[in-house]
Design an enzyme around this catalytic site. Structure first.
Site, PDB file in Angstrom:
ATOM      1  N   LYS A  18     -10.780  -6.769  -4.263  1.00  0.00           N
ATOM      2  CA  LYS A  18     -11.819  -5.858  -3.787  1.00  0.00           C
ATOM      3  C   LYS A  18     -11.694  -4.494  -4.468  1.00  0.00           C
ATOM      4  O   LYS A  18     -12.700  -3.867  -4.828  1.00  0.00           O
ATOM      5  CB  LYS A  18     -11.749  -5.706  -2.272  1.00  0.00           C
ATOM      6  N   SER A  55     -13.465  -3.562   1.323  1.00  0.00           N
ATOM      7  CA  SER A  55     -12.608  -3.914   2.457  1.00  0.00           C
ATOM      8  C   SER A  55     -11.536  -2.870   2.698  1.00  0.00           C
ATOM      9  O   SER A  55     -11.055  -2.219   1.757  1.00  0.00           O
ATOM     10  CB  SER A  55     -11.938  -5.263   2.194  1.00  0.00           C
ATOM     11  N   TYR A 109      -6.519 -10.693  -2.213  1.00  0.00           N
ATOM     12  CA  TYR A 109      -7.848 -10.348  -1.708  1.00  0.00           C
ATOM     13  C   TYR A 109      -8.085  -8.841  -1.776  1.00  0.00           C
ATOM     14  O   TYR A 109      -9.096  -8.383  -2.315  1.00  0.00           O
ATOM     15  CB  TYR A 109      -8.015 -10.845  -0.269  1.00  0.00           C
TER      16      TYR A 109
END
Length: 316
Positions: A142, A114, A138
């Site tokens: 990643k 991402s 998040y």
């Protein structure tokens, strides 16, 4: 094997493999995916990447030679309130997947990463050399996933690459569509379908029209890049550790609103609201490295993206 292959992006990746005649098996716990998104001819194993034994059995029973890893908890904003869940799904889950792959001798993986790994970069154009500085659990999860692949590559010869991308939109077919409650396109289309006026958050940014500028890429183009990377690894080719799948120029929120009105035929003037905390003015990435090594191209225009998303929304 496509983990998360029953989701919006994953199902498009499965479809892209099918178009080039490569069989797949889907592993998905259906927490956000949909059974109906998986073609009838593609085996669907319902379960979690946290279940190492299940993953290992799936790899063995289906003679898997490579993995495209899309399964995970993907909501950056929600991850701030649910960090432990985010790390369990995205970090622990990836570790279990890699453990199962090692046990079965599966040595190729393409990881869905991402742009959240970059945080708020202070550059006009993000490249693979731009420092990473994630600002949410998040994004951090990643980045740690990328580290796990890197370290397993050093330790056990894992062949891998990670694809970092931004806002994925559109549909390749009306059977597949974005069901996220957090993404801009489905939020705007749902508002228009319900007769509500979409909203812009922040109109005073230092951008040409005052609204945020982002990379928006069509899901079919994204899916093709995953297939290209997987085929390159399976054929013994060498890839960089990380690639950005970016447009190079970006699109503003107001440009998206204009395209929404133009394509849907619904004339509206978006409501304007104050900025949301933490929204950077511009994040746009270069896709030059991916174009060179993966044949990455932006084959769909903004109107194509809106039109395909709107047709899929109307069909459901």
């Amino acid at each position: 094997m496509v983990t998360g292959g029953a989701g919006y992006i994953g199902s498009h990746v499965v479809g892209a493999f099918g178009l080039v005649g490569l069989p797949t098996v889907v592993l998905d716990d259906l927490s956000s995916g949909h059974r109906g998104f998986v073609p009838d001819e593609v085996p669907l194993v319902e379960g979690s990447i946290l279940d190492t034994d299940l993953v290992a059995r799936t790899l063995a029973e289906h003679d898997v030679v490579g993995v495209v890893h899309l399964a995970g908890f993907k909501y950056a904003g929600v991850s701030v309130d649910r960090p432990l869940h985010t790390y369990e799904q995205n970090v622990t889950g990836t570790a279990h997947l890699l453990e199962a792959m090692a046990a079965q001798g599966v040595q190729n993986i393409v990881f869905s990463s991402s742009a959240a790994t970059y945080g708020t970069p202070d550059v006009d154009l993000v490249t693979e050399e731009t420092p990473t500085a994630p600002e949410s659990p998040y994004g951090e999860s990643k980045l740690i996933g990328e580290w796990l692949l890197r370290d397993q590559g050093r330790a056990a010869g894992l062949r891998h690459t990670s694809l970092r991308y931004f806002n994925v939109v559109g549909s390749a077919t009306t059977d597949l569509y974005d069901t996220s409650p957090h993404n801009l396109f489905p939020l705007v289309l749902e508002a228009l379908a319900a007769g509500r006026t979409p909203r812009i958050n922040g109109t005073d940014y230092a951008t040409p029209d005052g609204t945020c500028v982002r990379d928006y890429i069509h899901v079919a183009d994204l899916a093709d890049a995953h297939v290209a990377a997987a085929r390159t690894l399976a054929d013994g080719g060498t890839l960089q550790r990380v690639y950005n799948l970016g447009s190079g120029d970006g699109v503003s929120v107001r440009q998206i609103m204009d395209a929404m009105a133009r394509v849907t035929g619904i004339d509206f003037t978006p409501d304007e609201a104050p900025r949301r905390p933490g929204d950077p003015a511009r994040i746009v990435a270069s896709g030059e490295a991916a174009a060179r090594d993966l044949g990455w191209t932006m084959r769909h225009s903004l109107d194509d993206m809106v039109r395909s998303a709107w047709e899929a929304r109307q069909a459901h």
